[in-house]
Write an enzyme that holds these catalytic residues in place. Structure first.
Site, PDB file in Angstrom:
ATOM      1  N   LEU A  11      -6.575   5.567  19.440  1.00  0.00           N
ATOM      2  CA  LEU A  11      -7.462   6.032  18.387  1.00  0.00           C
ATOM      3  C   LEU A  11      -6.640   6.884  17.438  1.00  0.00           C
ATOM      4  O   LEU A  11      -5.678   7.532  17.859  1.00  0.00           O
ATOM      5  CB  LEU A  11      -8.608   6.881  18.970  1.00  0.00           C
ATOM      6  CG  LEU A  11      -9.559   6.201  19.954  1.00  0.00           C
ATOM      7  CD1 LEU A  11     -10.575   7.218  20.474  1.00  0.00           C
ATOM      8  CD2 LEU A  11     -10.274   5.025  19.304  1.00  0.00           C
ATOM      9  N   ASP A  12      -7.014   6.898  16.163  1.00  0.00           N
ATOM     10  CA  ASP A  12      -6.336   7.787  15.230  1.00  0.00           C
ATOM     11  C   ASP A  12      -6.424   9.221  15.739  1.00  0.00           C
ATOM     12  O   ASP A  12      -7.380   9.590  16.424  1.00  0.00           O
ATOM     13  CB  ASP A  12      -6.988   7.705  13.848  1.00  0.00           C
ATOM     14  CG  ASP A  12      -6.824   6.336  13.213  1.00  0.00           C
ATOM     15  OD1 ASP A  12      -5.869   5.625  13.576  1.00  0.00           O
ATOM     16  OD2 ASP A  12      -7.663   5.984  12.365  1.00  0.00           O
ATOM     17  N   LYS A  13      -5.447  10.021  15.395  1.00  0.00           N
ATOM     18  CA  LYS A  13      -5.375  11.399  15.873  1.00  0.00           C
ATOM     19  C   LYS A  13      -6.679  12.151  15.638  1.00  0.00           C
ATOM     20  O   LYS A  13      -7.171  12.870  16.518  1.00  0.00           O
ATOM     21  CB  LYS A  13      -4.219  12.119  15.176  1.00  0.00           C
ATOM     22  CG  LYS A  13      -4.041  13.579  15.596  1.00  0.00           C
ATOM     23  CD  LYS A  13      -2.854  14.213  14.878  1.00  0.00           C
ATOM     24  CE  LYS A  13      -2.691  15.674  15.268  1.00  0.00           C
ATOM     25  NZ  LYS A  13      -1.541  16.305  14.588  1.00  0.00           N
ATOM     26  N   THR A  33      -9.676  10.873  15.122  1.00  0.00           N
ATOM     27  CA  THR A  33     -10.869  10.159  15.579  1.00  0.00           C
ATOM     28  C   THR A  33     -11.107  10.518  17.039  1.00  0.00           C
ATOM     29  O   THR A  33     -10.188  10.438  17.860  1.00  0.00           O
ATOM     30  CB  THR A  33     -10.696   8.640  15.433  1.00  0.00           C
ATOM     31  OG1 THR A  33     -10.544   8.320  14.049  1.00  0.00           O
ATOM     32  CG2 THR A  33     -11.897   7.892  15.984  1.00  0.00           C
ATOM     33  N   ARG A  62     -12.132   2.402   9.042  1.00  0.00           N
ATOM     34  CA  ARG A  62     -11.991   3.271   7.882  1.00  0.00           C
ATOM     35  C   ARG A  62     -11.733   2.459   6.612  1.00  0.00           C
ATOM     36  O   ARG A  62     -12.301   2.746   5.551  1.00  0.00           O
ATOM     37  CB  ARG A  62     -10.858   4.274   8.125  1.00  0.00           C
ATOM     38  CG  ARG A  62     -11.145   5.227   9.282  1.00  0.00           C
ATOM     39  CD  ARG A  62      -9.896   5.982   9.725  1.00  0.00           C
ATOM     40  NE  ARG A  62      -9.399   6.863   8.677  1.00  0.00           N
ATOM     41  CZ  ARG A  62      -8.224   7.481   8.748  1.00  0.00           C
ATOM     42  NH1 ARG A  62      -7.434   7.301   9.806  1.00  0.00           N
ATOM     43  NH2 ARG A  62      -7.839   8.283   7.778  1.00  0.00           N
TER      44      ARG A  62
END
Length: 328
Positions: free
Chosen positions: A147-149, A151, A253
């Site tokens: 996951l993105d940092k 998120t 996103r």
């Protein structure tokens, strides 16, 4: 014109061109004039065989320069092997083969430039004490997706190689249930649909992903509006559930931004300002990241065959924002 190098050049060939007036100078001195690399570093790189011209490797920095194109290969930086760190983890499930966690916003999945420590990998190395799958290498042990940092939400990591291989196969085949909750600027129309595009690196900014007319990889997101906030005829914000059919970098996103309804507080894809009331709600909630949470992850256990499904609520910052939005 001098060529500026940065850490992103690591491991990539860089072209340096010497003009005719450089002929006869020391090679390292001439190359230093068309780059911002020091002569001492150039000498070390040349001695290591990193410089070539017309396909031939040059190893003598004191040789006389000749006009033309030179190729300088900067070695990729060697990252330090991550060390265990006792960091808080919210564990949803764990057995001998895998571990499922509810990742906090602000924690990167694995070390990367700018995030040398404090990552999920560091936390798992401490918690799992030598039992993580090594297939991902020393920098990504056990990591099969990320996951993105900024998120938050559900992630799974492999503790055994057989689990790693099985989970990787599930993700490659998109044979999982994955759903994300997003709070968006405005509401997408129609209220339920599938977004299918090609996604790849932006031709204008290689640090961003973008919808492409050609190239890239197919990306499919199914979305449905669960709630709208503000005037029904022109919502100021919405709660949208997104289900992934593919799992490309920044997919949700980018797709939401492509629909004209980016995640609130998205620093990369959040073009367009929300209404004043939404901005006030964001400030009141303390949300300092994109409003995106990985709420559901379901899959068949790759070793036991058991069907597993995990669902978590968004953390306090998103809940606070949603509570404020309901008052619009």
């Amino acid at each position: 014109m001098s060529k500026t190098f940065d850490d992103d050049e690591g491991g990539r060939p860089v072209s340096l061109v010497l003009e005719p007036d450089a002929a006869g100078e020391r090679l390292d001195k001439a190359l230093a004039c068309v780059s911002d690399v020091s002569r001492s570093r150039l000498q070390a790189l040349i001695a290591a065989g990193a410089l070539s011209r017309d396909g031939f490797v040059l190893t003598d920095a004191s040789a006389k320069a000749q006009p033309g194109e030179y190729i300088l290969l900067f070695p990729a930086p060697e990252a330090a092997e991550p060390q265990p760190q006792d960091l808080p983890l919210t564990i949803l499930y764990e057995d001998a083969d895998l571990i499922v966690i509810d990742k906090a916003a602000g924690m990167a999945a694995h070390p990367a430039p700018g995030t040398p420590d404090g990552t999920l990998v560091h936390a798992l190395l401490h918690h799992c004490a030598g039992t993580l799958s090594g297939i991902g290498g020393v920098l990504r042990p056990g990591i099969v997706h990320r996951l993105d940092k900024e998120t938050s939400g559900v992630m799974v990591a492999a503790k055994s190689d057989r689990a790693h291989q099985g989970l990787a196969a599930l993700f490659a085949a998109h044979d999982l249930e994955r759903a994300y909750i997003a709070l968006t600027r405005g509401a997408p129309a129609p209220s339920s649909a599938t977004v299918t595009t090609r996604l790849g690196r932006s031709p204008h900014d290689r640090k961003k992903m973008a919808v492409l007319k050609a190239g890239g990889r197919e990306a499919i997101t199914h979305y449905r509006v669960q709630a709208v906030y503000g005037p029904a005829e022109r919502p100021a914000a919405a709660r949208v559930i997104c289900r992934l059919e593919t799992g490309r970098t920044h997919q949700i996103r980018v797709h939401l931004a492509h629909k004209g309804v980016p995640c609130l507080r998205d620093p990369v894809y959040g073009h367009g300002a929300p209404t004043a009331a939404v901005r006030e709600a964001i400030v009141a909630s303390g949300l300092g990241r994109q409003a995106l949470h990985a709420a559901i992850l379901g899959f068949v256990h790759p070793v036991t065959g058991e069907r597993l499904r995990f669902e978590t609520s968004p953390p306090a910052d998103m809940q606070g924002l949603e509570a404020a939005l309901t008052k619009l």
